[in-house]
Design a protein around this motif. Structure first.
Motif, short mmCIF file in Angstrom:
data_model
loop_
_atom_site.label_atom_id
_atom_site.label_comp_id
_atom_site.label_asym_id
_atom_site.label_seq_id
_atom_site.Cartn_x
_atom_site.Cartn_y
_atom_site.Cartn_z
N ARG A 47 117.83 60.43 6.06
CA ARG A 47 116.92 59.30 6.24
C ARG A 47 117.70 58.01 6.44
O ARG A 47 118.76 57.80 5.85
CB ARG A 47 115.98 59.14 5.04
CG ARG A 47 115.04 60.31 4.81
CD ARG A 47 114.14 60.01 3.61
NE ARG A 47 113.24 58.89 3.86
CZ ARG A 47 112.52 58.28 2.91
NH1 ARG A 47 112.64 58.68 1.65
NH2 ARG A 47 111.71 57.28 3.21
N LEU A 49 116.61 53.77 6.61
CA LEU A 49 115.62 52.70 6.56
C LEU A 49 116.29 51.42 7.03
O LEU A 49 117.31 51.00 6.48
CB LEU A 49 115.08 52.53 5.14
CG LEU A 49 114.31 53.72 4.56
CD1 LEU A 49 113.89 53.45 3.13
CD2 LEU A 49 113.09 54.07 5.42
N ARG A 91 107.29 51.51 8.37
CA ARG A 91 106.73 51.58 7.02
C ARG A 91 106.50 50.16 6.51
O ARG A 91 107.41 49.33 6.48
CB ARG A 91 107.69 52.31 6.08
CG ARG A 91 108.07 53.72 6.51
CD ARG A 91 106.88 54.66 6.51
NE ARG A 91 106.27 54.78 5.22
CZ ARG A 91 106.65 55.66 4.28
NH1 ARG A 91 107.67 56.48 4.53
NH2 ARG A 91 106.02 55.73 3.13
N GLU A 115 111.80 53.42 9.90
CA GLU A 115 112.35 54.67 9.35
C GLU A 115 112.86 55.53 10.49
O GLU A 115 112.17 55.75 11.50
CB GLU A 115 111.29 55.43 8.56
CG GLU A 115 111.85 56.69 7.92
CD GLU A 115 110.89 57.37 6.96
OE1 GLU A 115 111.28 58.38 6.34
OE2 GLU A 115 109.75 56.89 6.83
#
Length: 306
Positions: A47, A49, A91, A115
């Protein structure tokens, strides 16, 4: 008059948001942080961000949560066209009734992030080039994808007040005559530390010798996968250098006898050159300030010449 650089103007304290993002990614493993002049990236597991920093420049304004949310949405809309598997969406970060931050909650907007899916950095073209894994086919596929993308892109016209003229004009100029100089570009061999002083392209050695009358070294190793290096090796040999040619091709294909040198009339001089038949590329140059020696990289048994 000295022109001063424009510094970003911070508008909001994003420390609570940074703490929240690190905590949200902690379960995926160690969190890495990358900071640019307009963004902060938080990476953990698969992931990523991406947080827009609360700054204002002459060319952009991220000073409010609403502006950062709009910038995140625009980034996903634009970049997901060419990287749809990397961009997962936007997000929203909200503050709930209990004062805690949450993703996509019902509370007031505090910030926003993009994201993305993380991919191995070894797949970046610069890393592939350093490792010798970047090939012409990779560039060809990329060029074809970019050309197709631009060919299918919508034309953005100016408002009606500007006579509906396009914002940009592309001129395609075609030459009346084209000269194809095949083989005029020398492709370097890629290996670790190939930019050390004393490591040159074979054609550069010829320029030093034939144009400037300078012998680049007393002992010269030519690593090649083609025939042109033999011409440079002969020039170096005539100039008095101790020359070795390391040919990466199959033994049956080695030698200077191709379209560059036919008919080859310096066989006696060629016989005086030590030729090593090596499949692996030359690697591990030695020498602190300049190249003093080179040895072939270790090779696997199946790569050995028969």
């Amino acid at each position: 008059m000295t022109q001063q650089r424009t510094a970003p103007m911070p508008y909001e304290d994003q420390k609570p948001v940074v703490t929240f993002l690190k905590q949200a990614l902690a379960a995926a493993g160690a969190v890495e942080t990358v900071t640019t002049h307009i963004s902060r990236l938080f990476l953990a597991g698969d992931r990523v961000l991406k947080l827009k920093r609360s700054v204002r420049f002459p060319y952009l304004d991220f000073s409010t949560p609403e502006q950062r949310l709009a910038a995140c949405a625009a980034e996903v809309a634009l970049n997901s066209r060419t990287a749809p598997t990397l961009y997962r969406g936007v997000r929203r970060i909200t503050r709930e009734l209990d004062g805690a931050l949450a993703f996509d909650g019902a509370g007031d907007l505090v910030d926003a992030v993009v994201e993305m899916r993380r991919f191995p950095e070894a797949d970046l073209f610069d890393a592939m080039a350093r490792d010798g894994r970047l090939e012409a086919n990779h560039i060809a596929v990329l060029a074809q994808a970019l050309a197709s993308f631009h060919a299918e892109a919508a034309i953005d016209h100016m408002p009606a007040g500007a006579a509906n003229a396009p914002r940009e004009r592309l001129w395609q100029v075609r030459a009346g005559e084209v000269v194809l100089a095949g083989g005029s570009h020398e492709r370097p061999l890629v290996f670790a530390d190939n930019d050390r002083p004393g490591i040159l392209l074979a054609e550069s050695v010829r320029v030093f010798i034939n144009r400037y009358g300078v012998l680049p070294g007393r002992r010269i190793v030519f690593a090649t996968s083609g025939a042109s290096a033999y011409v440079a090796a002969l020039d170096a040999k005539r100039a008095g250098a101790d020359v070795t040619v390391v040919d990466l091709r199959l033994e049956a294909d080695c030698g200077p006898d191709d379209f560059l040198t036919k008919p080859f009339r310096d066989q006696d001089m060629l016989d005086a050159i030590a030729v090593a038949i090596e499949r692996p590329p030359v690697a591990h140059p030695r020498g602190a300030r300049r190249a003093r020696a080179a040895r072939p990289a270790p090779r696997r048994p199946e790569e050995c010449c028969r």
